[in-house]
Design a protein around this motif. Structure first.
Motif, mmCIF file in Angstrom:
data_model
loop_
_atom_site.group_PDB
_atom_site.id
_atom_site.type_symbol
_atom_site.label_atom_id
_atom_site.label_comp_id
_atom_site.label_asym_id
_atom_site.label_seq_id
_atom_site.Cartn_x
_atom_site.Cartn_y
_atom_site.Cartn_z
ATOM 1 N N ILE A 3 0.843 -1.204 0.000
ATOM 2 C CA ILE A 3 0.000 0.000 0.000
ATOM 3 C C ILE A 3 0.876 1.252 0.000
ATOM 4 O O ILE A 3 0.575 2.230 -0.697
ATOM 5 C CB ILE A 3 -0.954 -0.008 1.213
ATOM 6 N N ILE A 6 2.118 1.770 -3.535
ATOM 7 C CA ILE A 6 1.042 2.268 -4.402
ATOM 8 C C ILE A 6 0.816 3.754 -4.155
ATOM 9 O O ILE A 6 0.713 4.553 -5.099
ATOM 10 C CB ILE A 6 -0.255 1.471 -4.160
ATOM 11 N N GLU A 7 0.746 4.122 -2.885
ATOM 12 C CA GLU A 7 0.521 5.531 -2.543
ATOM 13 C C GLU A 7 1.669 6.406 -3.051
ATOM 14 O O GLU A 7 1.461 7.508 -3.554
ATOM 15 C CB GLU A 7 0.373 5.676 -1.024
ATOM 16 N N ILE A 39 -1.589 -0.099 -11.176
ATOM 17 C CA ILE A 39 -2.081 0.416 -9.902
ATOM 18 C C ILE A 39 -3.526 -0.001 -9.638
ATOM 19 O O ILE A 39 -3.813 -0.670 -8.643
ATOM 20 C CB ILE A 39 -1.952 1.963 -9.856
ATOM 21 N N ILE A 40 -4.438 0.393 -10.516
ATOM 22 C CA ILE A 40 -5.859 0.107 -10.275
ATOM 23 C C ILE A 40 -6.124 -1.394 -10.225
ATOM 24 O O ILE A 40 -6.831 -1.878 -9.336
ATOM 25 C CB ILE A 40 -6.741 0.799 -11.335
ATOM 26 N N GLN A 42 -4.061 -3.678 -9.383
ATOM 27 C CA GLN A 42 -3.459 -4.184 -8.146
ATOM 28 C C GLN A 42 -4.332 -3.856 -6.937
ATOM 29 O O GLN A 42 -4.528 -4.688 -6.046
ATOM 30 C CB GLN A 42 -2.061 -3.600 -7.969
ATOM 31 N N ILE A 43 -4.878 -2.633 -6.915
ATOM 32 C CA ILE A 43 -5.762 -2.245 -5.811
ATOM 33 C C ILE A 43 -7.008 -3.130 -5.796
ATOM 34 O O ILE A 43 -7.450 -3.588 -4.733
ATOM 35 C CB ILE A 43 -6.154 -0.756 -5.943
ATOM 36 N N GLU A 44 -7.576 -3.384 -6.966
ATOM 37 C CA GLU A 44 -8.787 -4.210 -7.030
ATOM 38 C C GLU A 44 -8.511 -5.634 -6.535
ATOM 39 O O GLU A 44 -9.369 -6.255 -5.879
ATOM 40 C CB GLU A 44 -9.337 -4.220 -8.453
ATOM 41 N N LEU A 47 -8.361 -5.392 -2.779
ATOM 42 C CA LEU A 47 -9.687 -5.156 -2.192
ATOM 43 C C LEU A 47 -10.461 -6.452 -1.983
ATOM 44 O O LEU A 47 -11.286 -6.552 -1.063
ATOM 45 C CB LEU A 47 -10.495 -4.202 -3.083
ATOM 46 N N LEU A 56 -7.588 1.567 0.741
ATOM 47 C CA LEU A 56 -7.469 1.119 -0.642
ATOM 48 C C LEU A 56 -8.480 1.822 -1.543
ATOM 49 O O LEU A 56 -8.155 2.216 -2.674
ATOM 50 C CB LEU A 56 -7.673 -0.398 -0.724
ATOM 51 N N LEU A 59 -7.204 5.270 -2.234
ATOM 52 C CA LEU A 59 -6.114 5.246 -3.213
ATOM 53 C C LEU A 59 -6.641 5.009 -4.626
ATOM 54 O O LEU A 59 -6.154 5.607 -5.595
ATOM 55 C CB LEU A 59 -5.100 4.159 -2.844
ATOM 56 N N LYS A 60 -7.653 4.150 -4.747
ATOM 57 C CA LYS A 60 -8.237 3.887 -6.060
ATOM 58 C C LYS A 60 -8.864 5.148 -6.624
ATOM 59 O O LYS A 60 -8.699 5.469 -7.818
ATOM 60 C CB LYS A 60 -9.280 2.780 -5.960
#
Length: 300
Positions: A3, A6-7, A39-40, A42-44, A47, A56, A59-60
């Motif tokens: 995280i 990503i940030e 990024i997106i 990976q975030i999904e 989640l 998360l 960040l998305k």
């Protein structure tokens, strides 16, 4: 840890002023691609496993905001470029200089590739068209017809650079597909261009693209290549639109045209091998160049 990374990536793009400069098309395309898939996505994935998803989700939203802002820059950029081409008729060096302001198209790169793929130059050229959705085919292909595949833009730039077209030339694109080669050749050289395409939906799409750029010297003919009128053509381009006996039949038609005037045939892809066997054509380029280089033939 993930995280935090990503940030950090999102923050770096939020603060990177160069990405928001419309001239930096190459960097912006890479950034949009990274946001979407690096990024997106990976975030999904995170989640799906998260028990406390608030950070998360935040960040998305930040990533989607940056992506939307960058995409809006490109939307406005291409609206402006289309208007400039419509109003001033950018062709030849003017058009090449225009493109070079936004994307690198160093043709030397082509010399080191077995089969040039699609890259940021293709994305740039694609977006010059106001029509982004490929039309559905309405006609079944005959057995020796080849399904539409777009010619890489770098190949068209290379062809226009090396073929020494004159203002008297009339360029035919046989199996024009969505019309990109025909439109690009006209923009790069200013010569008269005609495209032949049997699929009505593709032909209509190409006409609309040319009309949107106010290109009056580009004509699209909805016809079978075996039945088209080539009486004013001097240069004929084929990216393997058909093969076998159908290709030979079209070559025979062009041979008869060559009895009336000197013509040039430029090929790309597997059809080069069959065209090279024609006794009435002289292969101008080295024969070991490979099928994924523009091959130039002149009539004897």
């Amino acid at each position: 840890m993930v995280i935090f990374e990503i940030e950090s990536d999102i923050r770096a793009m939020e603060k990177n002023a160069a990405l928001y400069d419309e001239k930096n098309f190459d960097a912006r395309i890479e950034a949009i691609d990274f946001i979407e898939f690096g990024i997106i996505d990976q975030i999904e994935a995170l989640l799906q496993k998260a028990t406390q998803p608030a950070q998360l989700i935040s960040l998305k939203h930040r990533a989607e905001k940056v992506k939307s802002e960058l995409e809006k820059i490109d939307i406005n950029l291409f609206q402006k470029l289309r208007a400039k081409i419509r109003a001033t008729g950018f062709t030849g060096n003017d058009f090449k200089n225009l493109v070079n302001e936004y994307v690198d198209f160093n043709l030397d790169h082509n010399e080191h590739q077995e089969e040039p793929g699609y890259d940021n130059l293709d994305l740039f050229i694609n977006r010059l068209s106001s029509l982004q959705t490929m039309p559905e085919q309405t006609k079944e292909l005959e057995p020796e017809m080849v399904y539409y595949q777009k010619t890489p833009a770098r190949i068209v730039f290379e062809m226009a650079e090396k073929s020494q077209f004159t203002k008297e030339d009339v360029f035919f694109d046989l199996g024009l597909g969505l019309g990109q080669v025909a439109i690009l050749v006209n923009l790069l050289t200013g010569i008269k261009v005609k495209g032949v395409e049997m699929e009505p939906a593709f032909c209509d799409y190409a006409r609309d693209c040319a009309k949107a750029l106010n290109l009056s010297n580009v004509t699209f003919i909805n016809a079978d290549a075996r039945e088209a009128d080539y009486s004013d053509g001097t240069i004929f381009f084929m990216f393997t639109p058909f093969n076998g006996e159908m290709l030979q039949e079209v070559l025979e038609i062009l041979r008869k045209e060559s009895l009336l005037r000197k013509i040039k045939i430029i090929t790309y892809g597997p059809c080069t091998t069959q065209v090279a066997l024609q006794s009435w054509l002289l292969f101008e380029e080295p024969q070991d160049a490979g099928i994924y280089k523009p091959a130039v033939f002149t009539s004897l």
